[in-house]
Enzyme design. Structure first.
Site, PDB file in Angstrom:
ATOM      1  NE  ARG A 143      -4.740  -7.359  -4.692  1.00  0.00           N
ATOM      2  CZ  ARG A 143      -4.628  -8.181  -3.641  1.00  0.00           C
ATOM      3  NH1 ARG A 143      -5.121  -9.404  -3.676  1.00  0.00           N
ATOM      4  NH2 ARG A 143      -4.018  -7.774  -2.534  1.00  0.00           N
ATOM      5  CG  ASP A 148      -2.075  -0.965   1.107  1.00  0.00           C
ATOM      6  OD1 ASP A 148      -2.120  -1.703   0.115  1.00  0.00           O
ATOM      7  OD2 ASP A 148      -2.908  -1.003   2.020  1.00  0.00           O
ATOM      8  CG  ASP A 204      -3.160  -4.511  -3.137  1.00  0.00           C
ATOM      9  OD1 ASP A 204      -3.174  -5.066  -4.239  1.00  0.00           O
ATOM     10  OD2 ASP A 204      -3.723  -4.979  -2.124  1.00  0.00           O
TER      11      ASP A 204
END
Ligand SMILES: *[C@@H]1O[C@H](CO)[C@@H](O)[C@H](O)[C@H]1NC(C)=O
Length: 329
Positions: free
Chosen positions: A238, A158, A179
């Site tokens: 994703r 993140d 991510d």
């Protein structure tokens, strides 16, 4: 020799003049942050705290080289801050909080109209070995009209929370494994370097996790003329929400990119609303022959809309109106 030095001198002068003129148009005040005590402040947060609420003039916060071990938050009521380091390698804001995808962020900007140049935002939480991987963002960009030039974003999971609003990233460096560019921002990444740090032999990571939520939502991440490289492997993205939208254009991809390219995540079987596309990309990782069948084939009209900053993020020209003096002469 004399003539040469005259020319040299005059061109430096012209450069200096044009830069200072540009700065004068925008910057009404400069605050110097210097850990050695030769500036106005020794921490970045104390400089931010000194700026009055409802600030409406551009304030330059110049941060001298050094590693600043602090969390920095720009509150919603302090727009028009320009945070300037000396270079992304020498001026680093870092902290090691983890476990919360919002609150653990080393840097958070909640104010409209923000600029950062030549500075790195880093979260060290997952970089310390033997800890289970967790949410550890380096920067949270949570308001409209933010731009970044020559900045670094470093973490593992993140890293860059591109949360909401219109954002422009140019010549930035973004490092992570899972991510690591995520959120529901409406953003263009121009000429950026993306370093995938998934351990080789381990599960593949994910570069993006975009959160566009409906057909009417005008958000998305567009990467132009960028470079992807790294040690392990990763998906380009994703789908964090059903209408996730990500485009890679003219980007060079190393073999770090997995052949299928994209993951539907929680939307397997419902891929028709996901907009993941690649156009004119090159490199070993850009081979589209084994990509997921539902990869988007954008119409020329939609592609042009997304690629052009003036239609996608910069409708009223806010990018040009922000100061972006990157050189300290
Ligand atoms: C990519 O990240 C790894 C891990 O932090 C680092 O060792 C490497 O130098 C980075 N590569 C570049 C080109 O910055």
């Amino acid at each position: 020799m004399k003539l040469f030095s005259f020319f040299l001198h005059s061109s430096v002068l012209v450069l200096a003049l044009s830069v200072s003129t540009k700065a004068d148009e925008h910057i009404s005040k400069t605050l110097i942050v210097d850990q050695s005590g030769h500036g106005d402040f020794t921490s970045i947060q104390s400089a931010i705290d000194s700026i009055p609420s409802n600030n409406n003039v551009w304030i330059l916060v110049r941060v001298k080289a050094g590693i600043y071990n602090e969390m920095v938050n720009i509150p919603r009521d302090k727009p028009k801050i320009h945070l300037q380091g000396e270079s992304r390698r020498s001026t680093i804001i870092q902290f090691g909080a983890g476990g919360d995808s919002i609150k653990s962020s080393t840097f958070s900007s909640n104010a409209e109209d923000f600029v950062a140049t030549d500075i790195t935002f880093k979260n060290t939480h997952n970089l310390e070995l033997e800890k289970p991987l967790t949410w550890a963002p380096a920067a949270l960009i949570n308001a409209d009209k933010a731009s970044f030039y020559g900045c670094g974003f470093v973490s593992v999971q993140d890293t860059l929370t591109d949360s909401q609003g219109r954002h422009y990233f140019e010549n930035c460096y973004i490092e992570g494994a899972v991510d690591f560019i995520w959120g529901n921002g409406r953003s263009i990444y121009q000429g950026c370097m993306i370093n995938v740090t998934t351990s080789s032999g381990r599960l593949a990571g994910y570069i993006t996790a975009q959160a566009r939520d409906s057909a009417a939502d005008n958000t998305g991440f567009v990467f132009k003329d960028s470079l992807i490289f790294g040690t392990g492997s990763a998906y380009l993205g994703r789908a964090y929400r059903a209408y996730a939208r990500v485009v890679f254009f003219r980007t060079k991809m190393s073999d770090s990119i997995v052949p299928e390219g994209w993951s539907a995540w929680n939307y397997v079987g419902k891929e028709s609303t996901i907009v993941f596309a690649e156009v004119e990309c090159v490199g070993a990782g850009a081979d589209q022959s084994k990509r997921v069948a539902w990869e988007e084939n954008l119409s020329p009209k939609d592609l042009n809309y997304l690629l052009n900053p003036n239609t996608f993020i910069n409708e009223e020209g806010w990018i040009q109106r922000q100061p972006k003096v990157t050189m300290i002469l």
